[in-house]
Structure formats: C-alpha cells, structure tokens
Motif scaffolding. Structure first.
Motif, PDB file in Angstrom:
ATOM      1  N   CYS A 474     -32.405 -37.632  13.496  1.00 32.79           N
ATOM      2  CA  CYS A 474     -33.919 -37.509  13.679  1.00 32.79           C
ATOM      3  C   CYS A 474     -34.537 -38.849  13.626  1.00 32.79           C
ATOM      4  O   CYS A 474     -35.439 -39.155  12.837  1.00 32.79           O
ATOM      5  CB  CYS A 474     -34.544 -36.528  12.788  1.00 32.79           C
ATOM      6  N   THR A 475     -33.998 -39.992  14.549  1.00 28.31           N
ATOM      7  CA  THR A 475     -34.399 -40.985  14.723  1.00 28.31           C
ATOM      8  C   THR A 475     -34.838 -41.528  16.082  1.00 28.31           C
ATOM      9  O   THR A 475     -34.206 -40.959  16.810  1.00 28.31           O
ATOM     10  CB  THR A 475     -33.608 -42.154  14.048  1.00 28.31           C
ATOM     11  N   TRP A 476     -35.407 -42.380  16.018  1.00 26.69           N
ATOM     12  CA  TRP A 476     -35.490 -43.022  17.424  1.00 26.69           C
ATOM     13  C   TRP A 476     -34.885 -44.415  17.658  1.00 26.69           C
ATOM     14  O   TRP A 476     -34.849 -45.429  16.860  1.00 26.69           O
ATOM     15  CB  TRP A 476     -37.288 -43.613  17.645  1.00 26.69           C
ATOM     16  N   ASP A 477     -33.653 -44.257  18.453  1.00 31.12           N
ATOM     17  CA  ASP A 477     -32.538 -45.518  18.717  1.00 31.12           C
ATOM     18  C   ASP A 477     -32.831 -46.002  19.959  1.00 31.12           C
ATOM     19  O   ASP A 477     -33.310 -45.557  21.077  1.00 31.12           O
ATOM     20  CB  ASP A 477     -31.252 -44.683  18.781  1.00 31.12           C
ATOM     21  N   CYS A 478     -32.814 -47.454  19.840  1.00 31.72           N
ATOM     22  CA  CYS A 478     -32.775 -48.316  21.182  1.00 31.72           C
ATOM     23  C   CYS A 478     -31.579 -48.490  21.899  1.00 31.72           C
ATOM     24  O   CYS A 478     -30.341 -48.919  21.371  1.00 31.72           O
ATOM     25  CB  CYS A 478     -33.425 -49.736  20.732  1.00 31.72           C
ATOM     26  N   PRO A 479     -31.536 -48.311  23.221  1.00 32.53           N
ATOM     27  CA  PRO A 479     -30.171 -48.097  23.734  1.00 32.53           C
ATOM     28  C   PRO A 479     -29.690 -49.582  24.254  1.00 32.53           C
ATOM     29  O   PRO A 479     -28.801 -49.971  24.915  1.00 32.53           O
ATOM     30  CB  PRO A 479     -30.242 -47.276  25.152  1.00 32.53           C
ATOM     31  N   LEU A 480     -30.805 -50.613  24.071  1.00 35.29           N
ATOM     32  CA  LEU A 480     -30.382 -51.885  24.286  1.00 35.29           C
ATOM     33  C   LEU A 480     -29.730 -52.624  23.369  1.00 35.29           C
ATOM     34  O   LEU A 480     -28.496 -53.151  23.636  1.00 35.29           O
ATOM     35  CB  LEU A 480     -31.925 -52.703  24.751  1.00 35.29           C
ATOM     36  N   HIS A 481     -30.276 -52.949  22.197  1.00 36.37           N
ATOM     37  CA  HIS A 481     -29.608 -53.792  21.184  1.00 36.37           C
ATOM     38  C   HIS A 481     -29.866 -52.903  19.796  1.00 36.37           C
ATOM     39  O   HIS A 481     -29.421 -53.675  18.687  1.00 36.37           O
ATOM     40  CB  HIS A 481     -30.538 -54.873  21.149  1.00 36.37           C
ATOM     41  N   ALA A 482     -29.708 -51.584  19.862  1.00 39.33           N
ATOM     42  CA  ALA A 482     -29.439 -50.810  18.680  1.00 39.33           C
ATOM     43  C   ALA A 482     -30.288 -50.820  17.179  1.00 39.33           C
ATOM     44  O   ALA A 482     -29.910 -50.537  16.370  1.00 39.33           O
ATOM     45  CB  ALA A 482     -28.027 -51.273  18.212  1.00 39.33           C
ATOM     46  N   SER A 483     -31.630 -51.325  17.611  1.00 40.52           N
ATOM     47  CA  SER A 483     -32.585 -51.144  16.568  1.00 40.52           C
ATOM     48  C   SER A 483     -32.980 -49.585  16.558  1.00 40.52           C
ATOM     49  O   SER A 483     -32.732 -48.774  17.656  1.00 40.52           O
ATOM     50  CB  SER A 483     -33.848 -51.792  17.063  1.00 40.52           C
ATOM     51  N   ARG A 484     -33.404 -49.041  15.357  1.00 43.60           N
ATOM     52  CA  ARG A 484     -33.513 -47.529  15.238  1.00 43.60           C
ATOM     53  C   ARG A 484     -34.980 -47.568  14.181  1.00 43.60           C
ATOM     54  O   ARG A 484     -35.160 -48.648  13.492  1.00 43.60           O
ATOM     55  CB  ARG A 484     -32.257 -47.027  14.284  1.00 43.60           C
ATOM     56  N   PHE A 485     -35.513 -46.535  14.345  1.00 44.76           N
ATOM     57  CA  PHE A 485     -37.007 -46.211  13.777  1.00 44.76           C
ATOM     58  C   PHE A 485     -36.778 -44.737  13.332  1.00 44.76           C
ATOM     59  O   PHE A 485     -36.415 -43.946  13.789  1.00 44.76           O
ATOM     60  CB  PHE A 485     -37.947 -46.468  14.528  1.00 44.76           C
ATOM     61  N   THR A 486     -37.675 -44.473  12.076  1.00 43.65           N
ATOM     62  CA  THR A 486     -38.008 -43.159  11.626  1.00 43.65           C
ATOM     63  C   THR A 486     -38.772 -42.429  12.671  1.00 43.65           C
ATOM     64  O   THR A 486     -39.476 -43.101  13.502  1.00 43.65           O
ATOM     65  CB  THR A 486     -38.488 -43.077  10.276  1.00 43.65           C
ATOM     66  N   PRO A 487     -39.245 -41.054  12.289  1.00 46.21           N
ATOM     67  CA  PRO A 487     -39.970 -40.317  13.409  1.00 46.21           C
ATOM     68  C   PRO A 487     -41.523 -41.004  13.125  1.00 46.21           C
ATOM     69  O   PRO A 487     -42.170 -40.987  14.045  1.00 46.21           O
ATOM     70  CB  PRO A 487     -39.956 -38.981  12.668  1.00 46.21           C
ATOM     71  N   ASP A 488     -41.785 -41.621  11.966  1.00 47.70           N
ATOM     72  CA  ASP A 488     -43.140 -42.120  11.904  1.00 47.70           C
ATOM     73  C   ASP A 488     -43.352 -43.430  12.327  1.00 47.70           C
ATOM     74  O   ASP A 488     -44.232 -44.463  12.101  1.00 47.70           O
ATOM     75  CB  ASP A 488     -43.647 -42.048  10.499  1.00 47.70           C
ATOM     76  N   GLY A 489     -42.218 -44.207  12.815  1.00 50.15           N
ATOM     77  CA  GLY A 489     -41.985 -45.274  13.670  1.00 50.15           C
ATOM     78  C   GLY A 489     -41.413 -46.313  12.439  1.00 50.15           C
ATOM     79  O   GLY A 489     -41.542 -47.737  12.909  1.00 50.15           O
ATOM     80  N   THR A 490     -41.008 -46.278  11.361  1.00 51.84           N
ATOM     81  CA  THR A 490     -40.726 -47.284  10.484  1.00 51.84           C
ATOM     82  C   THR A 490     -39.408 -47.667  10.945  1.00 51.84           C
ATOM     83  O   THR A 490     -38.455 -47.025  11.131  1.00 51.84           O
ATOM     84  CB  THR A 490     -40.524 -46.603   8.840  1.00 51.84           C
TER      85      THR A 490
END
Length: 509
Positions: A474-490
């Motif tokens: 349940c995270t937002w993951d970046c397909p470019l360089h692997a940064s990840r964020f929580t549902p609230d954007g942290t």
C-alpha cells in the motif's frame, strides 16, 4: 507486512536532537552499513552520530532473509562473465572479510547464529549450466564449493536438477545484529538520532547534513541510505532498485537443514529458521523470491501469493506466519559502489549496490569507508580494497546501464500516457487499492487504506516519474529510480528526499 524479525521487537528511540551539533562523523542511515561503519569509527576513538529517518533497521536491513553467504546464488558467475578473475576474487575476499567481521562481532555481542551449507541450485535442466558457471567462478575465487548431482539432493521436497554447495555459511537474525550494533555504538560514546530525515549534505565550507530539524556538522559524512540521497555522481542511474518478497511458515516436521537459492526464474530462496538464528525460538521456514524492478510489476500481492502457493505444493501443511518485502539496489557493473562521492572534496562518502547481499557487503563497505576516513594508506589496506577501488568499466557494464536507461524511459512514458487516459472524478478506490488519474494535466494518486481515502500528487519528487500503486505494501512506488511513498505522500526510501504534495479530494476522486 512486518518482517518476522521485528515481531515483538522494541526499537531504541535514540538521543535528543540538537540542531547545529558537531561531530567527527555523521552517518546517515541506521541499517547495517551505517551501524557497522559507526561502530568501527567509534572503536577508533571518533565521535560519531547516526541519523535515521525511521527506526533502526527500518528497511532492507530489517527485511532481508538473514543469509550470510559467500556463494550468493549466481552472483559470482555473473561477475566473472564480464570481468577478470582478479575482480571476482577481490569481491569474494571483501565479502569474506565482511562476513568474518560480522560473525566476530556477533560472538562478542552474544548474538546467536547457525552454520549451514548454502546451495545455489537449478530448478530445471536449463539452469544446470549456470550452476556449473557459479561453481567454476567460486573455485577460481578460492571458495571450496562442490557440485552436487540430483541423486545427492533427494531429501529436498522441491525439484532440483543440480546444485553447487558451500559449507560453513551462516544464518542469523539481522535485527538482533542491528540492535547489538546500536548497543555497541552507544556504549562507545556514539549518538543515535531516529525519526529525523536528512534532506541534503554539503561538503564546502563547514561540512554538514541538512535535516528537517536543522543542520548537523561533521568533518566526514557517510550516506548509508540504500541509494545516495544526493544526485551528484548520478548514482541513481548506475543502479536499479529491486523489490523482492518473503513469507515465513511453520512447517510440519521442521524446515530443511541447508539454505538454497535458485539460479533460474522464478527465483526461490529457502532459509530455515531455528531457535538459534530466529526471533522466537520456534523453527520456521522462510521462502523468498519473485523480485522485480520497483514500480514495474503486474501485481505485488500476486508475487507474494505465488510464494505461498509454491510452499503449499512442496511443504504440505505449511502454515503462514508473516509476509514482507524489502528493497535493494543492483549496480550495473555488478560490484558495489563504495567510497568518496564526486564533488564531495573527500568529506562525503557512500555505499550502494549490494544486490541483496548486504549482510557481508555492508561490513565490507564499512571496513573500506573506515580505512579511508582514518587515512589508512593504500599499502596498509586489504588488497581487495585497492582492486575494487580501481576496477574498470567494461562494455557490458555500459550495455546494462543503457538497457536499464531505456526501460526507465519506457516506464516514464507509459505511466504518463496511462495517467492521461483517466480523468477525475473517479470512483472511490476499494480498501487497499490506488489509482492514478489526470486532474488538469497533473497525475493524481487516489488510494483508500484503513478506511481513509487520500489524494496526493502522483509525480515523484525526484525526477518526475508517475508513480505506481503497490498493492502489497500500500505504497506509491516510482518506476524510474525506486523512490517510494506512503498513501499520505510521506517519503519512505529512494533518491527522493521530499514528500508528495497532498491534494484535496474533488467529486468522487
């Protein structure tokens, strides 16, 4: 999804943060690299502070399988395919010294572990040639491996067409190691600061790290953050972030005796857990694998469920206890990057690219970083340090980097096109799901987790990649360089240092 090692484990809270404080060394990251480096420097008499955005062993260090092995699946064969034997030997020697340091520390700190035979194995006849290549590369590098025919492996409940084995390897609880390192650091006068995010580092003037709560000054800075949180050197283009999955089980009759890692796909990693090398004294089995580049998966939950189904097939009656995932970075030239950061005037150092073998590569990196910070001359350093520091980039390294670059570009384009194909308002996502839609030309990520529906900018704060929803974590993951964020954007991890912008919900989206 909490790792087996962290169940019922209390993490240390750390010291009180003092903006403007000065230390000899500031280490960013309280994983195995950061903590081993800090302990080594503290032993040398330096004043060391470790700063961590989360808790001790927050990410990869607390989520790995606890395998400490020099065999490492097919890693040695992959390095040897494109590099000279001397480089493979130096890599093995580095990991051997790192492994020795960690087990010596575990002995002195009272952290138990188990010696086991590790196996790299082929699941089908097509993988046997890779097993032979691994055996040849390992022997050439000085490891006493031995080939095993299928007839010697009839006791394993899963199919094996051939394997190479290395005795006297180690399984250990990585979180127990991390907590013991923290105790050693604090007992030696070091400082631990948790829950404080580092947003930048500067080498000129007075070297310092910038945090969300003010600067901290030091003569030397070590970025032990998985991938560097500084873009200088462009190391985010020289590694790729990989996520893989683990599930632990209680198995009737107990788990296997040895540890195993397949050389062919889909990857299967088998690691027994005993009372001596696990958290609760109950024998368990960890099955891992199904790795993929971050943000580029057809379904993370499906990857975990596949491991569960495989285990049920080959270990009847297995009962799942925990499931989790972790992220590590692979270097395009197959050897970790360790040392001084470009344009850091010798004040900023880093380590990355362990390819999921951090239990030995982390202390090896710490040994090298410590030698550099203490000013140990090249003549006095272990020979592997000099060999790895002067390795050449070969055409195959450039080829892998170019291929990954093309995949990054394709993922960037595809995600923007997908975001533009769907406009807000959208139906409220079901629990545990997220969707990216277009609002006035800007991708918006809308998710529902724990009954709360949120909207955030779906554009990564690093280089603008459109994020993908990870349905397992349940995270937002970046397909470019692997940064990840929580549902609230942290921000969770990766080269991004800023959070996603939170957006108001409009209509149904």
């Amino acid at each position: 999804m909490k790792p087996l090692w962290k169940i019922d484990t209390t993490m240390p809270a750390g010291s009180t943060f003092e903006p403007g404080a000065r230390h000899d060394v500031v280490v960013v990251g309280a994983g195995l690299t950061g903590l081993t480096t800090a302990v080594m420097l503290t032993h040398a008499g330096l004043d060391v502070a470790v700063i961590e955005a989360g808790e001790v062993a927050e990410l990869a260090s607390g989520g790995n399988t606890g395998k400490l092995s020099l065999l490492q699946g097919k890693r040695l064969a992959e390095i040897r395919r494109h590099h000279p034997a001397a480089l493979v030997r130096a890599y093995v020697d580095a990991n051997r010294e790192g492994m020795g340091w960690l087990t010596d520390f575990a002995d002195s700190a009272g952290v138990p572990y188990t010696r086991r035979t590790d196996h790299s194995y082929a699941q089908s006849p097509e993988g046997v040639e890779t097993v032979r290549g691994q055996h040849d590369a390992a022997r050439e590098a000085g490891l006493a491996t031995r080939m095993l025919a299928p007839a010697r492996l009839t006791s394993t409940p899963f199919p094996i067409s051939g394997a190479v084995a290395l005795e006297d390897q180690v399984t250990i609880d990585p979180v127990k190691v991390a907590l013991a390192l923290v105790r050693e650091l604090l007992d030696g006068g070091g400082t631990l600061l948790t829950g404080i995010r580092v947003t930048g580092a500067h080498a000129l003037g007075s070297p310092r790290v910038e945090t969300t709560r003010g600067p901290v000054f030091a003569d030397h800075i070590v970025l032990a953050t998985g991938t560097p949180v500084l873009d200088r050197g462009l190391y985010f283009t020289k590694v790729r972030g990989m996520r893989s999955y683990c599930v632990s089980f209680r198995v009737p009759g107990g788990p296997t005796e040895g540890s195993y890692l397949s050389v062919d796909s889909p990857t299967r990693s088998i690691r027994p857990v005993s009372g001596a090398d696990g958290p609760d004294g109950v024998a368990q089995l960890i099955v891992g694998g199904n790795g993929h580049p971050v943000g580029r998966s057809d379904g993370e939950t499906a990857a975990v469920d596949d491991l569960v189904a495989w285990t049920a097939q080959h270990f009847p009656g297995a009962v799942e206890t925990h499931r989790w995932s972790a992220q590590d970075y692979e270097s395009h030239n197959q050897i970790p990057f360790v040392g001084a950061m470009p344009r850091g005037v010798g004040a900023i150092r880093f380590a990355t690219g362990y390819a999921k073998w951090g239990l030995s590569n982390a202390p090896a990196a710490a040994l090298r970083l410590t030698a550099e910070i203490l000013g140990t001359s090249p003549r006095e350093r272990s020979s592997w340090m000099n060999t790895l520091a002067t390795r050449l980039t070969v055409p195959a390294d450039l080829g892998r980097g170019a291929i990954e670059g093309a995949r990054v570009a394709a993922a960037a384009a595809a995600r923007w096109v997908d975001a533009e194909s769907r406009s807000v308002p959208v139906p409220q996502p079901d629990e545990g799901t997220g969707v990216v839609a277009n609002r006035a030309g800007h991708p918006v990520g809308i998710s529902t987790v724990d009954g709360i529906t949120r909207a955030v900018s779906a554009v990564c704060t690093h280089l603008g990649g459109v994020l993908d929803w990870n349905d397992a974590e349940c995270t937002w993951d970046c397909p470019l360089h692997a940064s990840r964020f929580t549902p609230d954007g942290t921000r969770i991890e990766g080269p991004a240092v800023e959070d996603l912008k939170q957006l108001p919900r409009s209509g149904r989206g």
